[in-house]
Write a protein that holds these residues in place. Structure first.
Motif, short mmCIF file in Angstrom:
data_model
loop_
_atom_site.label_atom_id
_atom_site.label_comp_id
_atom_site.label_asym_id
_atom_site.label_seq_id
_atom_site.Cartn_x
_atom_site.Cartn_y
_atom_site.Cartn_z
N VAL A 132 -27.20 -52.75 -90.33
CA VAL A 132 -28.13 -51.77 -89.76
C VAL A 132 -29.56 -52.24 -89.94
O VAL A 132 -29.97 -52.61 -91.04
CB VAL A 132 -27.95 -50.40 -90.42
N ILE A 133 -30.31 -52.25 -88.86
CA ILE A 133 -31.72 -52.60 -88.92
C ILE A 133 -32.49 -51.42 -89.51
O ILE A 133 -32.36 -50.29 -89.02
CB ILE A 133 -32.27 -52.95 -87.52
N PRO A 134 -33.27 -51.58 -90.59
CA PRO A 134 -33.97 -50.47 -91.24
C PRO A 134 -34.84 -49.69 -90.27
O PRO A 134 -35.49 -50.24 -89.39
CB PRO A 134 -34.83 -51.16 -92.30
N ARG A 135 -34.82 -48.36 -90.47
CA ARG A 135 -35.62 -47.48 -89.64
C ARG A 135 -37.03 -47.36 -90.19
O ARG A 135 -37.30 -47.76 -91.32
CB ARG A 135 -34.99 -46.07 -89.63
N GLN A 136 -37.89 -46.76 -89.40
CA GLN A 136 -39.24 -46.46 -89.87
C GLN A 136 -39.16 -45.37 -90.93
O GLN A 136 -38.21 -44.61 -90.99
CB GLN A 136 -40.12 -46.01 -88.71
N ALA A 137 -40.19 -45.26 -91.75
CA ALA A 137 -40.17 -44.34 -92.89
C ALA A 137 -40.23 -42.87 -92.49
O ALA A 137 -40.07 -42.01 -93.33
CB ALA A 137 -41.33 -44.66 -93.83
N ASN A 138 -40.49 -42.56 -91.23
CA ASN A 138 -40.59 -41.15 -90.84
C ASN A 138 -39.34 -40.66 -90.10
O ASN A 138 -39.39 -39.67 -89.39
CB ASN A 138 -41.83 -40.93 -89.96
N THR A 139 -38.24 -41.36 -90.27
CA THR A 139 -37.00 -40.92 -89.66
C THR A 139 -35.85 -41.04 -90.65
O THR A 139 -35.93 -41.75 -91.63
CB THR A 139 -36.66 -41.77 -88.41
N LEU A 140 -34.80 -40.28 -90.39
CA LEU A 140 -33.58 -40.36 -91.17
C LEU A 140 -32.41 -40.54 -90.21
O LEU A 140 -32.45 -40.02 -89.09
CB LEU A 140 -33.37 -39.08 -91.99
N PRO A 141 -31.35 -41.23 -90.61
CA PRO A 141 -30.17 -41.35 -89.76
C PRO A 141 -29.60 -39.97 -89.44
O PRO A 141 -29.57 -39.09 -90.29
CB PRO A 141 -29.20 -42.17 -90.61
N ASN A 142 -29.17 -39.79 -88.22
CA ASN A 142 -28.63 -38.51 -87.79
C ASN A 142 -27.15 -38.43 -88.13
O ASN A 142 -26.28 -38.26 -87.27
CB ASN A 142 -28.84 -38.36 -86.28
N ARG A 143 -26.85 -38.52 -89.43
CA ARG A 143 -25.46 -38.64 -89.86
C ARG A 143 -24.99 -37.55 -90.81
O ARG A 143 -23.93 -37.68 -91.42
CB ARG A 143 -25.27 -39.99 -90.56
N PHE A 144 -25.75 -36.52 -91.00
CA PHE A 144 -25.40 -35.53 -92.01
C PHE A 144 -24.10 -34.78 -91.68
O PHE A 144 -23.48 -34.21 -92.56
CB PHE A 144 -26.55 -34.55 -92.21
#
Length: 349
Positions: free
Chosen positions: A70-82
């Motif tokens: 997985v390519i790291p996301r920007q710090a203002n987002t979270l994976p939509n995996r909850f």
């Protein structure tokens, strides 16, 4: 019980530098080979790369490199995996003053049917979507220290909500639909831009704690006396000029903070608040006190500093449980001698 705490999360991978070097080598190699290839071969290679990019995007929107990482996301987002953690009961995305700069919460958070506590304090949130009502098991909702200007009406659908923390946002009102939150015991809304409290809020059946200090409130609802279970009211640092008559019907009120308002007098009905333990009237415009204040025999803390008092009623000698008496910043020349005889009394300030 499942809990998840994310505080100031890092989005860098430990193999990031290695992967970047490998990518550079791949790119450099492709450049050398492309210099000896024809224009048609370059076009074919570009088409193949485009297809790979499409395949590397999974169902959550994550991007992957050539090795599947997985390519790291920007710090203002979270994976939509909850939604993959359906048994989660607590989710800590922030802490007051130490949150993550999310701005918005992933939609999948609202699918957590067993979530009882959500802490998104100091996450730079600018709005709370109406989907919040899908958190049907939520009991504690912490949203302090964000940039919220309003709350959705659907928040009133949270029947199990017990405490709502919305301190230090940019709210100009508390939604009236909270009256339908039948389990709600505490509203903490200090440091906003609230100008009035709705009469509907006074119909919340189990409300015990009301915090609305440091706002712009000019008057209190006349039916505030309907909050029969209210124990603590923090209404300091507002623009309130008088207390409604029904306020003195709050028989369970133990703490009342009215400091830094614009009160010019205190009604003699204050003596009906017999359970009162802490009363703060600092920084108002009081010139006298009613003798009936002595009926609040359970008072431990009485703050009267920075008013315009010139004398104290002798009946205050009856406040046998008094521990703290704040008088500085007045023009009082004499303190009733009986106050010095109170066994718990600290030296008057």
């Amino acid at each position: 019980i499942l809990r998840l705490t994310l505080e100031k999360f890092e989005t860098t991978s430990p193999d990031k530098e290695k992967n970047e070097k490998e990518k550079d080598e791949v790119k450099n190699g492709s450049k050398k080979s492309s210099s000896s290839s024809s224009d048609s071969e370059e076009e074919e290679e570009e088409e193949e790369k485009e297809e790979e990019r499409e395949l590397m995007s999974d169902e959550e929107g994550d991007l992957h490199d050539e090795e599947g990482n997985v390519i790291p996301r920007q710090a203002n987002t979270l994976p939509n995996r909850f939604h993959k953690m359906p048994n989660l009961v607590e989710l800590h995305l922030g802490y007051y003053g130490k949150g993550n700069p999310l701005k918005t919460l992933p939609n999948s958070v609202y699918s957590l049917q067993h979530l009882r506590k959500l802490d998104a304090s100091s996450c730079r949130l600018t709005e709370l979507p109406s989907e919040i009502n899908r958190l049907t098991s939520i009991e504690e909702l912490w949203l302090s220290g964000n940039f919220l200007t309003s709350l959705p009406k659907s928040i009133g659908d949270l029947k199990k909500l017990k405490s709502l923390w919305i301190n230090y946002n940019q709210l100009n009102m508390i939604p009236a639909t909270l009256e339908f939150c039948e389990s709600l015991e505490g509203i903490y809304a200090h440091g906003n831009q609230i100008e009035f409290l709705s009469t509907a809020l006074c119909r919340i059946p189990k409300l015990k704690h009301l915090g609305a200090g440091r706002n712009r409130i000019k008057f209190l609802p006349k039916n505030i006396g309907e909050l029969v279970n209210l124990e603590e009211a923090w209404l300091n640092d507002n623009h309130i000029r008088e207390l409604p008559d029904s306020m003195f019907e709050l028989q369970n009120l133990k703490t009342l903070w009215m400091s830094s308002n614009q009160l010019t007098s205190l009604d003699k009905k204050v003596g009906k608040l017999t359970e009162l333990s802490e009363l703060s009237l600092s920084k108002n415009r009081l010139t006298t006190l009613p003798s009936s204040l002595a009926n609040c025999t359970r008072l431990r803390v009485l703050q009267l500093d920075d008013n315009k008092l010139v004398a104290l009623p002798k009946s205050l000698n009856n406040l046998g449980y008094l521990e703290e008496l704040w008088l500085n910043g007045n023009a009082v020349k004499e303190i009733p001698e009986g106050l010095y005889m109170i066994s718990n009394m600290r030296k008057p300030v």
